[in-house]
Design a protein around this motif. Structure first.
Motif, PDB file in Angstrom:
ATOM      1  N   ASN A 198     -13.658  -0.774  12.932  1.00  0.00           N
ATOM      2  CA  ASN A 198     -13.054  -2.105  12.838  1.00  0.00           C
ATOM      3  C   ASN A 198     -12.109  -2.381  14.003  1.00  0.00           C
ATOM      4  OD1 ASN A 198     -14.414  -2.691  10.452  1.00  0.00           O
ATOM      5  ND2 ASN A 198     -12.781  -1.885   9.162  1.00  0.00           N
ATOM      6  N   ARG A 199     -11.440  -1.348  14.473  1.00  0.00           N
ATOM      7  CA  ARG A 199     -10.477  -1.539  15.565  1.00  0.00           C
ATOM      8  C   ARG A 199     -11.174  -1.691  16.912  1.00  0.00           C
ATOM      9  NH1 ARG A 199      -8.295   2.612  18.494  1.00  0.00           N
ATOM     10  NH2 ARG A 199      -8.833   4.074  16.837  1.00  0.00           N
ATOM     11  N   LEU A 200     -12.192  -0.886  17.152  1.00  0.00           N
ATOM     12  CA  LEU A 200     -12.831  -0.865  18.463  1.00  0.00           C
ATOM     13  C   LEU A 200     -14.014  -1.817  18.587  1.00  0.00           C
ATOM     14  CD1 LEU A 200     -12.844   2.990  19.095  1.00  0.00           C
ATOM     15  CD2 LEU A 200     -11.243   1.304  20.015  1.00  0.00           C
ATOM     16  N   LEU A 201     -14.635  -2.157  17.468  1.00  0.00           N
ATOM     17  CA  LEU A 201     -15.891  -2.918  17.532  1.00  0.00           C
ATOM     18  C   LEU A 201     -15.834  -4.259  16.813  1.00  0.00           C
ATOM     19  CD1 LEU A 201     -18.257   0.125  16.939  1.00  0.00           C
ATOM     20  CD2 LEU A 201     -17.926  -1.103  19.089  1.00  0.00           C
ATOM     21  N   LEU A 202     -14.630  -4.712  16.482  1.00  0.00           N
ATOM     22  CA  LEU A 202     -14.487  -5.999  15.809  1.00  0.00           C
ATOM     23  C   LEU A 202     -15.118  -7.110  16.648  1.00  0.00           C
ATOM     24  CD1 LEU A 202     -13.186  -7.551  13.419  1.00  0.00           C
ATOM     25  CD2 LEU A 202     -11.200  -7.919  14.891  1.00  0.00           C
ATOM     26  N   HIS A 244     -25.177   1.238  18.636  1.00  0.00           N
ATOM     27  CA  HIS A 244     -25.488   1.296  17.207  1.00  0.00           C
ATOM     28  C   HIS A 244     -26.585   2.309  16.908  1.00  0.00           C
ATOM     29  CE1 HIS A 244     -27.875  -0.704  13.738  1.00  0.00           C
ATOM     30  NE2 HIS A 244     -27.010   0.148  13.233  1.00  0.00           N
ATOM     31  N   MET A 245     -27.662   2.288  17.673  1.00  0.00           N
ATOM     32  CA  MET A 245     -28.824   3.116  17.359  1.00  0.00           C
ATOM     33  C   MET A 245     -28.864   4.462  18.068  1.00  0.00           C
ATOM     34  SD  MET A 245     -31.919   0.335  17.055  1.00  0.00           S
ATOM     35  CE  MET A 245     -31.736  -0.365  18.695  1.00  0.00           C
ATOM     36  N   THR A 288     -18.218  -7.430  17.606  1.00  0.00           N
ATOM     37  CA  THR A 288     -19.408  -7.070  18.380  1.00  0.00           C
ATOM     38  C   THR A 288     -20.690  -7.084  17.563  1.00  0.00           C
ATOM     39  OG1 THR A 288     -19.177  -4.698  17.900  1.00  0.00           O
ATOM     40  CG2 THR A 288     -18.018  -5.560  19.844  1.00  0.00           C
ATOM     41  N   GLY A 289     -20.567  -7.035  16.244  1.00  0.00           N
ATOM     42  CA  GLY A 289     -21.742  -6.957  15.386  1.00  0.00           C
ATOM     43  C   GLY A 289     -22.097  -5.533  15.000  1.00  0.00           C
ATOM     44  N   VAL A 290     -21.539  -4.544  15.711  1.00  0.00           N
ATOM     45  CA  VAL A 290     -21.883  -3.150  15.439  1.00  0.00           C
ATOM     46  C   VAL A 290     -21.325  -2.691  14.094  1.00  0.00           C
ATOM     47  CG1 VAL A 290     -21.682  -0.768  16.242  1.00  0.00           C
ATOM     48  CG2 VAL A 290     -21.987  -2.616  17.897  1.00  0.00           C
ATOM     49  N   ALA A 291     -20.066  -3.015  13.823  1.00  0.00           N
ATOM     50  CA  ALA A 291     -19.437  -2.555  12.584  1.00  0.00           C
ATOM     51  C   ALA A 291     -20.193  -3.072  11.361  1.00  0.00           C
ATOM     52  CB  ALA A 291     -17.979  -3.005  12.542  1.00  0.00           C
ATOM     53  N   LEU A 292     -20.602  -4.328  11.403  1.00  0.00           N
ATOM     54  CA  LEU A 292     -21.348  -4.899  10.272  1.00  0.00           C
ATOM     55  C   LEU A 292     -22.704  -4.225  10.112  1.00  0.00           C
ATOM     56  CD1 LEU A 292     -20.586  -8.724  10.715  1.00  0.00           C
ATOM     57  CD2 LEU A 292     -19.669  -7.168   8.981  1.00  0.00           C
ATOM     58  N   ALA A 293     -23.378  -3.940  11.240  1.00  0.00           N
ATOM     59  CA  ALA A 293     -24.679  -3.274  11.192  1.00  0.00           C
ATOM     60  C   ALA A 293     -24.551  -1.875  10.607  1.00  0.00           C
ATOM     61  CB  ALA A 293     -25.287  -3.209  12.595  1.00  0.00           C
ATOM     62  N   VAL A 294     -23.470  -1.176  10.966  1.00  0.00           N
ATOM     63  CA  VAL A 294     -23.247   0.179  10.456  1.00  0.00           C
ATOM     64  C   VAL A 294     -22.961   0.148   8.959  1.00  0.00           C
ATOM     65  CG1 VAL A 294     -21.689   2.161  10.529  1.00  0.00           C
ATOM     66  CG2 VAL A 294     -22.500   1.133  12.657  1.00  0.00           C
TER      67      VAL A 294
END
Length: 461
Positions: A146-150, A280-281, A152-158
């Motif tokens: 949440n701190r580093l990837l807010l 992400h992948m 970007t879409g990555v946190a939600l995908a994870v």
């Protein structure tokens, strides 16, 4: 990949082996296994951890011409649900193992083989002891993501990945293992191991392309299941790659697609992926601006929210709702839909063009457009401008540009930092070097996305 090997069960009086020795032994055992398995490696290449961008890689020993065979992997050496020791069991229980991901049979194959001392793939799987070097954000803490990837879409995908993994394990894998206690043990084949194998397959597996055959059946063919391809998964990725994997009935071949110099690393491609997708992948990024496939997403709903901010009366709000419902019925926009913006322009041109056009219409224009079910008698102007390349965007109608600009401004607010902060960090080599790998990768993702958004701001000014 591996940075240390498993500790021997019994320590002798000999001098303990250092991590480098263990890595060299594991690699030597793998290469010996490759020869025994019929995997043919060109004398012009070698596997190494030196001179590569990350972990293991393939390096040119001599100059290589375009079209040369770098190695070939016989299909008998592939690890898949069709080659694993438990393939008969998986085939028998095929119906019970169906899942949304389609990965369960390979994951069970991997779980069995990785924990079997008799596995024929042991020298191959030993290259990644404990999967301790997987850098996927799914292994970060929630606070870090949440701190580093807010934004970007990555946190939600994870978050979606983790929920799906746990659901799949508990509803499909665990019942299957309990029904076959002679083959699986939930105390050994745990959710934690399953999660690591999901990341491993996500990062290192391959899917064979479907054959391009005409089919009268309207139903789309299901993709081929993933499989592990020894040696091919050692190659690292860059957008400007120099080798491609080719599939033949007998084997898989890695072939050079351009001239490669002596000492140059040989790169495969994992696809046309933006940095946020790579992180992400696969757990890594390409430093800006080397990733020519860089792109970012804007939720379609955000354009509606941006249009709603400009509404002044109840009549305008009602008209906006009607327009959005109309676009939804035409399946141009959707609740989970996204507009995709690349470095040279909009990649989802048709969707964004139609949305800008409809949301910018007057009531009279919209009523006429709706009466024609989204068709216009004179489409010459639309045909000329339907491209949303960067060169075209400055020439859009003022109302369209303003709506796009408002949407971009709203999208930029979803990040916790600004572009100037990212630029300052990247410009200071000492500061950048002191960042952890997670911080550097996250910075590259955020910076690349913001560069695309700020370019849109300039184009719509």
């Amino acid at each position: 990949m591996a940075s240390r090997a498993k500790r021997p069960k019994v320590e002798s009086a000999e001098t303990p082996k250092n991590p480098e020795q263990k890595i060299e032994e594991a690699l030597a055992q793998f290469l010996d296994w490759c020869r025994q398995s019929g995997l043919e490696l060109s004398p012009k290449v070698y596997v190494s951890k030196e001179g590569t961008v990350a972990d293991y890689g393939l390096v040119a020993k001599d100059e290589i011409e375009e079209g040369e065979l770098l190695f070939s992997v016989p299909r008998s050496a592939l690890l898949s649900q069709h080659t694993t020791t438990i393939r008969d069991l998986l085939k028998k229980e095929e119906a019970a193992l169906e899942s949304q991901s389609g990965w369960v049979p390979l994951l069970l194959s991997m779980m069995f083989e990785i924990t079997s001392g008799e596995s024929r793939w042991k020298p191959y799987l030993s290259l990644w002891p404990g999967f301790s070097t997987l850098h996927h954000p799914m292994f970060w803490s929630e606070e870090e993501r949440n701190r580093l990837l807010l934004g970007t879409g990555v946190a939600l995908a994870v978050e979606k990945d983790l929920l799906n993994i746990e659901e799949e394990y508990n509803s499909i894998v665990l019942p299957f293992m309990k029904s076959h206690p002679d083959t699986f043990d939930p105390r050994k084949h745990t959710l934690d191991l399953y999660k690591k194998l999901v990341a491993f397959i996500m990062a290192y597996s391959f899917q064979e392309p479907l054959e391009d055959e005409e089919d009268d059946d309207d139903d789309e063919k299901a993709p081929n299941p993933p499989m592990m391809v020894p040696m091919a998964d050692i190659l690292n990725h860059v957008a400007n790659h120099n080798a491609n994997l080719e599939f033949t009935p007998e084997c898989l071949k890695m072939v050079s697609i351009r001239k490669i110099s002596k000492g140059e690393e040989i790169f495969n491609t994992y696809g046309q992926l933006a940095n946020w997708q790579l992180l992400h992948m696969y757990g890594f990024t390409e430093p800006y601006p080397s990733n020519t496939h860089e792109a970012m997403d804007i939720r379609m709903q955000m354009m509606y929210d941006a249009a709603l901010q400009a509404v002044r009366t109840e009549a305008e709000r009602k008209l906006l709702m009607e327009k959005w419902e109309f676009l939804t019925e035409l399946e141009i926009v959707g609740e989970e839909g996204e507009f995709v913006i690349g470095q040279s322009g909009v990649l989802t041109e048709e969707e964004l063009y139609s949305t800008l056009k409809v949301l910018s219409m007057t009531m009279e224009e919209f009523e006429e457009y709706k009466a024609n079910d989204g068709w216009e008698e004179d489409e010459e102007e639309d045909d000329d401008l339907s491209s949303l390349a960067n060169t075209v965007i400055p020439n859009l109608k003022p109302a369209w540009k303003q709506l796009l600009r408002n949407t971009v401004t709203m999208r930029l607010k979803s990040y916790s930092s600004g572009l100037k902060e990212e630029e300052a960090t990247l410009a200071n080599e000492e500061t950048y070097r002191q960042l952890s790998k997670r911080e550097r990768d996250s910075l590259q993702v955020r910076y690349a996305q913001k560069m695309i958004l700020h370019r849109l701001l300039q184009l719509t000014a």
